[in-house]
Write an enzyme that holds these catalytic residues in place. Structure first.
Site, PDB file in Angstrom:
ATOM      1  N   LYS A  82     -10.435  50.667 -29.568  1.00 17.97           N
ATOM      2  CA  LYS A  82     -11.338  50.130 -28.530  1.00 17.97           C
ATOM      3  C   LYS A  82     -11.430  51.003 -27.294  1.00 17.97           C
ATOM      4  CE  LYS A  82      -8.975  46.203 -28.964  1.00 17.97           C
ATOM      5  NZ  LYS A  82      -8.548  46.137 -30.347  1.00 17.97           N
TER       6      LYS A  82
ATOM      7  N   GLU B  31     -17.711  48.919 -35.405  1.00 20.13           N
ATOM      8  CA  GLU B  31     -17.786  47.491 -35.701  1.00 20.13           C
ATOM      9  C   GLU B  31     -16.409  46.842 -35.689  1.00 20.13           C
ATOM     10  OE1 GLU B  31     -18.659  44.229 -35.917  1.00 20.13           O
ATOM     11  OE2 GLU B  31     -20.539  44.850 -36.857  1.00 20.13           O
TER      12      GLU B  31
ATOM     13  N   ALA C 218     -12.238  42.779 -36.445  1.00 15.97           N
ATOM     14  CA  ALA C 218     -12.009  43.553 -37.681  1.00 15.97           C
ATOM     15  C   ALA C 218     -13.315  43.696 -38.475  1.00 15.97           C
ATOM     16  CB  ALA C 218     -10.908  42.924 -38.526  1.00 15.97           C
TER      17      ALA C 218
ATOM     18  N   LEU D 252     -15.360  41.461 -39.574  1.00 11.01           N
ATOM     19  CA  LEU D 252     -16.417  40.457 -39.369  1.00 11.01           C
ATOM     20  C   LEU D 252     -17.631  41.135 -38.732  1.00 11.01           C
ATOM     21  CD1 LEU D 252     -14.412  37.426 -37.900  1.00 11.01           C
ATOM     22  CD2 LEU D 252     -15.163  37.795 -40.259  1.00 11.01           C
TER      23      LEU D 252
ATOM     24  N   GLY E 223       5.562  39.851 -37.121  1.00  7.64           N
ATOM     25  CA  GLY E 223       4.534  40.912 -37.086  1.00  7.64           C
ATOM     26  C   GLY E 223       3.146  40.419 -36.714  1.00  7.64           C
TER      27      GLY E 223
ATOM     28  N   GLU F 157       1.401  42.431 -31.206  1.00  2.00           N
ATOM     29  CA  GLU F 157       1.673  43.848 -30.969  1.00  2.00           C
ATOM     30  C   GLU F 157       3.181  43.990 -30.770  1.00  2.00           C
ATOM     31  OE1 GLU F 157      -0.640  46.442 -30.791  1.00  2.00           O
ATOM     32  OE2 GLU F 157      -1.997  44.917 -31.548  1.00  2.00           O
TER      33      GLU F 157
ATOM     34  N   ASP G 209      -6.615  42.948 -24.342  1.00  3.08           N
ATOM     35  CA  ASP G 209      -7.206  43.269 -25.635  1.00  3.08           C
ATOM     36  C   ASP G 209      -8.520  42.481 -25.822  1.00  3.08           C
ATOM     37  OD1 ASP G 209      -6.837  44.432 -28.348  1.00  3.08           O
ATOM     38  OD2 ASP G 209      -6.833  42.303 -28.900  1.00  3.08           O
TER      39      ASP G 209
ATOM     40  N   LYS H 110     -12.624  43.744 -25.867  1.00  2.44           N
ATOM     41  CA  LYS H 110     -13.617  43.343 -26.879  1.00  2.44           C
ATOM     42  C   LYS H 110     -14.864  42.765 -26.197  1.00  2.44           C
ATOM     43  CE  LYS H 110     -10.125  42.525 -30.367  1.00  2.44           C
ATOM     44  NZ  LYS H 110      -9.240  41.556 -31.009  1.00  2.44           N
TER      45      LYS H 110
ATOM     46  N   GLY I  74      -5.583  42.113 -39.095  1.00  3.35           N
ATOM     47  CA  GLY I  74      -4.794  42.437 -40.280  1.00  3.35           C
ATOM     48  C   GLY I  74      -5.283  43.733 -40.883  1.00  3.35           C
TER      49      GLY I  74
END
Ligand code: ADP
Ligand code: ASP
Ligand code: MG
Length: 830
Positions: free
Chosen positions: A589, A616, A621, A623, A674, A677, A688, A692, A807
């Site tokens: 990003k 994209e 992710a 989508l 997991g 981050e 984050d 976006k 993921g």
């Protein structure tokens, strides 16, 4: 002498470069079917150049001729020694050679005295190479035929006793009657004989030595074929046939198995050196098929050039000629004035200048034509003289000469009547960032030519070549950051590679992989099934300049960097890549959400250099979040607001948090599994999500900076610094405050959700909100993302995109999809 009886073979210089080559040639000839054979030979590879070099040296003075002659002598003597050894024929061959060398030396001395070589002297010296190679081959064939007991007779024929030509303006023209008379005398045609004939040289009508021009042995072979009414002519060289482009410039070039005389002629004229343009005429007249075959791979079928070829593909080959200047004659006074072109080209013709290409706009305001660069100074003079009056009166405004151009030509009989081919040609050049200076299409529609800058020629050839699917659409890929997403992408690409190649002609080649400190460069491509081992064995210290140059290889038309890092440093390199026309595909990003100044510059530069920037996967992710937004905008919808849950991590935390366990414990568990981050503050700070939103805002046309966003951080103020452990240890102290918010929401029948909102009127915010249970954001799967678009068209019932938004597997798949989008844009078939 009858048709189908004689076979003519021609071996080029590359097939006679050294003794090993001579052995190979003898093997081919002695294994050939038992028919009378005429073998036309070139000089040993490089010999003609060496001899002509001596002429040039002599023109400068007498001093430096001897070393050159000695080098030639040593090379020849060594070849004779190796091929003939003690054979008495060696003495004969060497005696004849020494006599020639003495003559050559005399001519060179004469040249050095007058400091200038007459054409005849130059031709004479240049022609010795064919005499020497043919004598040596004759002696060697005799010896081998004897040893193998297969051929009884091997003759030698000096083509000056056979081929008679007249030198004309357009080059040598064969005097057929005289040549036929010679042929009747010199080809007794025993059933089982080989006649070795010197290529390149011939006699003129006065019986004097002349040549057929550089690379003229192909022409010799075709003349001999016509004289003998041969069944076939085989031109043996060092490639498997006529290729779809010059293999030294387009490694992807493939053999064209069948082509028409016209196609071959057009390719040859526009620079395909494999065959000399003049070769065709005698063969065409007698309908003799010409085979192009590889001396070093005689099993390969080669290319067959003949009259009756059903053209299945529209494009046969792509060639280029360099050393071209483009001349532009411009003036309003030329409009509608008949005879301008005639005067122009008449003047050029009178000065003996051949024009390679002409293009005139229908406005007649300018005429543009290409000539050999070496003639350009003279051309300018001639044109200025021819239009002196008009130039003075201003009817012709300018005569401009552009040096350093090349012509790229696409050739194929099947192009005629096929709409769209020219468009395809020029759009491939455009996408490769190549500036086209002039265009011409012959009315036969067998050839479309474009004039480009010489330095773009190779790239243009390659782009056009892959654009027409002579080879698969090839994309050179550099993968940066083979971590979770990057490694998964490599795995997915490995699994799909074969299918993509077979179905879509797509050929992704990962030619470089870089981590933050190391890189692996692969010549052809990294073996994706085995990249970890290859990386371990072959990685070297990271050097961005080398990495970039390697991925953006000259011989591959398109290059793309796939940045799977989250690094600012890597994002800082996009600008440099775009400047080189390298595309970028990334889930990172940093660039797209960086400062507006940088963002604007990135897009401006990539547009200027025809590079694509696909990201994209920076939001949700795989989508289709950015694409949906673009579709809405581009189809004329008005976007009122976008809102959603853009963080899989925060979605998870608030899905799980039900007040029973402390929030800090959930954060710790999520981190251990997991879901966050490595430093959970990266998620909890909201930055984050803010990035976006910035990306979406800009897609929506809002010029926002990160600072313009109202972001509620879930990291308590004084815990922003310090180590991860210190943070996790201190977080429980804030559990009570979070629990209070949860309780208040719960009492009101609501849940907590971390929501990003973007609105045309109300700016952008990222906040923890309490939402009623019936709200779509309240009912979500664990780590899902959800985005709602409200627009003029989707006003009462918003458009919703929802699904797994994080993921490695889905993110990698999204990056992969962007790569395919890029390939489609570059011209891959679907
Ligand atoms: P020879 O010595 O056999 O006459 P040339 O060097 O004259 O061989 O011609 C063969 C070379 O032509 C090949 O090695 C190749 O590099 C070059 N070439 C250029 N364009 C083409 C093409 N379209 N197809 C095949 N070869 C080509
Ligand atoms: N030896 C000559 C040349 O190099 C002719 C040929 O090889 O075709 O031009
Ligand atoms: Mg040649």
């Amino acid at each position: 002498m009858g048709r189908d009886n004689w076979q003519v073979h021609k071996f080029g210089g590359s097939s006679l470069a050294d003794p090993a080559c001579f052995r190979q040639v003898a093997d081919i000839l002695l294994a050939a079917s038992p028919a009378p054979i005429a073998v036309v030979v070139s000089a040993m590879g490089g010999m003609t150049d060496a001899l002509l070099g001596l002429v040039t040296t002599a023109e400068q003075g007498p001093d430096d001729i001897a070393p050159g002659l000695e080098a030639i002598s040593a090379r020849y003597a060594a070849a004779v020694d190796e091929l003939l050894g003690e054979d008495p024929a060696a003495v004969e061959v060497l005696d004849a050679f020494r006599a020639d060398l003495g003559d050559a030396s005399d001519v060179l001395h004469a040249i050095s005295l007058v400091r200038s070589a007459a054409d005849r002297s130059r031709d004479l010296v240049a022609g010795y190479g064919e005499l020497w190679s043919s004598r040596l081959l004759t002696a060697y064939l005799r010896r081998e035929a004897g040893a193998r007991d297969c051929r009884t007779e091997v003759h030698w024929l000096d083509a000056r006793r056979l081929i008679v030509v007249e030198q004309r303006e357009m080059g040598p023209a064969v005097l057929w009657d005289a040549s036929h008379a010679n042929a009747a005398q010199h080809f007794p045609a025993p059933a089982d004989a080989i006649t070795v004939i010197t290529g390149f040289i011939a006699a003129d009508d006065a019986g004097l030595h002349t040549t057929l021009g550089r690379n003229g042995s192909d022409f010799s072979a075709s003349i001999v074929g016509a004289l003998l009414k041969a069944g076939s002519i085989s031109i043996w060289t060092d490639v498997d046939g006529v290729l779809s482009a010059d293999p030294s410039r387009v490694p992807e070039a493939a053999v064209i198995h069948q082509l028409s005389y016209n196609e071959a002629m057009e390719l040859a004229y526009f620079g395909a050196k494999v065959i000399h343009p003049q070769t065709m005429a005698p063969a065409v007249e007698h309908a003799i098929p010409i085979w192009i075959r590889n001396t070093f791979n005689p099993e390969a079928p080669g290319s067959c050039i003949s009259g009756d070829v059903e053209s299945s593909t529209q494009i046969k080959g792509i060639t280029s000629i360099g050393g071209v200047s483009l001349v532009n004659l411009e003036g309003a006074g030329m409009i509608g004035v008949p005879g301008t072109a005639d005067r122009l080209f008449g003047a050029l013709r009178e000065s003996g200048i051949s024009v390679i290409l002409i293009s005139q706009a229908s406005s007649e305001h300018s005429i543009c034509f290409a000539v050999p660069e070496r003639n350009s100074a003279m051309v300018e003079q001639v044109v200025r003289r021819a239009f002196a009056a008009e130039l003075e009166q201003g009817q012709v405004q300018s005569v401009e000469v552009q040096h350093g151009c090349s012509i790229i030509a696409v050739v194929g009989d099947g192009m005629a009547g096929m709409p769209g081919l020219a468009a395809k040609f020029f759009s491939t050049l455009g996408r490769a960032g190549i500036n086209v200076r002039a265009i011409a299409q012959g009315s036969s529609e067998r050839n479309i030519s474009a004039v480009v800058d010489a330095e773009d020629a190779t790239r243009a050839l390659r782009a056009a070549h892959s654009g027409f699917y002579l080879s698969a659409e090839t994309l050179s890929v550099g993968l940066i950051g083979p971590g979770n997403v990057g490694a998964m992408l490599l795995e997915q690409m490995a699994a799909q590679a074969k299918a993509l190649r077979a179905t879509f002609g797509l050929d992704f080649r990962v030619r470089g992989i870089a981590t933050s400190s190391q890189m692996l460069l692969a010549e052809a491509a990294v073996d994706l099934g085995n990249w970890r081992a290859e990386f371990k064995a072959g990685a070297e210290a990271l050097d961005w300049a080398r990495f970039t140059a390697h991925v953006n290889a000259e011989h591959l038309p398109h290059a793309v960097m796939v940045d799977c890092s989250a690094s600012d440093d890597v994002a800082g390199r996009y600008l440099d890549w775009f400047r080189q026309g390298v595309h970028v595909v990334t889930p990172n990003k940093k660039a797209a959400s960086g400062s507006l100044a940088v963002y604007d510059e990135l897009h401006a530069v990539r547009r200027r250099h025809n590079a694509r920037f696909l990201y994209e996967t920076t939001v949700g992710a795989a989508l289709p979040i950015i694409d949906t937004l673009r579709d809405l905008r581009q189809t004329g919808d008005d976007i009122v607001s976008i809102e959603g849950i853009f963080s899989g991590t925060l979605a998870y935390l608030f899905n799980v948090y039900d007040g029973s366990e402390p929030f800090s414990a959930i954060v710790r568990q999520a981190r251990d599994s997991g879901y966050t981050e490595p430093d959970p503050r990266d998620d909890l700070s909201g930055m984050d999500v803010a990035r976006k939103l910035i990306i979406l805002a800009r897609e929506m046309g809002q010029r926002l900076e990160l600072e313009d966003l109202d972001v509620e951080s879930l990291v308590p103020v004084h815990l922003g610094s310090g180590t991860i452990d210190e943070f996790l240890d201190a977080l429980p102290a804030h559990d009570a405050a979070m629990r209070e918010r949860w309780q208040a929401a719960s009492d009101a029948g609501q849940v907590l959700r971390y929501v990003g909102r973007l609105s045309r009127e109300h700016g952008a915010s990222v906040r923890l909100e309490a939402l009623p249970l019936a709200h779509p954001f309240a009912r979500m799967n664990l780590t899902d993302n959800i985005v709602r678009y409200v627009s003029r068209r989707y006003s009462d019932n918003p458009l919703v995109v929802q699904g797994p938004g994080a993921g490695p597997a889905v993110t990698a798949a999204g990056v992969f999809a962007d790569l395919l989008r890029l390939a489609a844009y570059l011209g891959a078939s679907r």
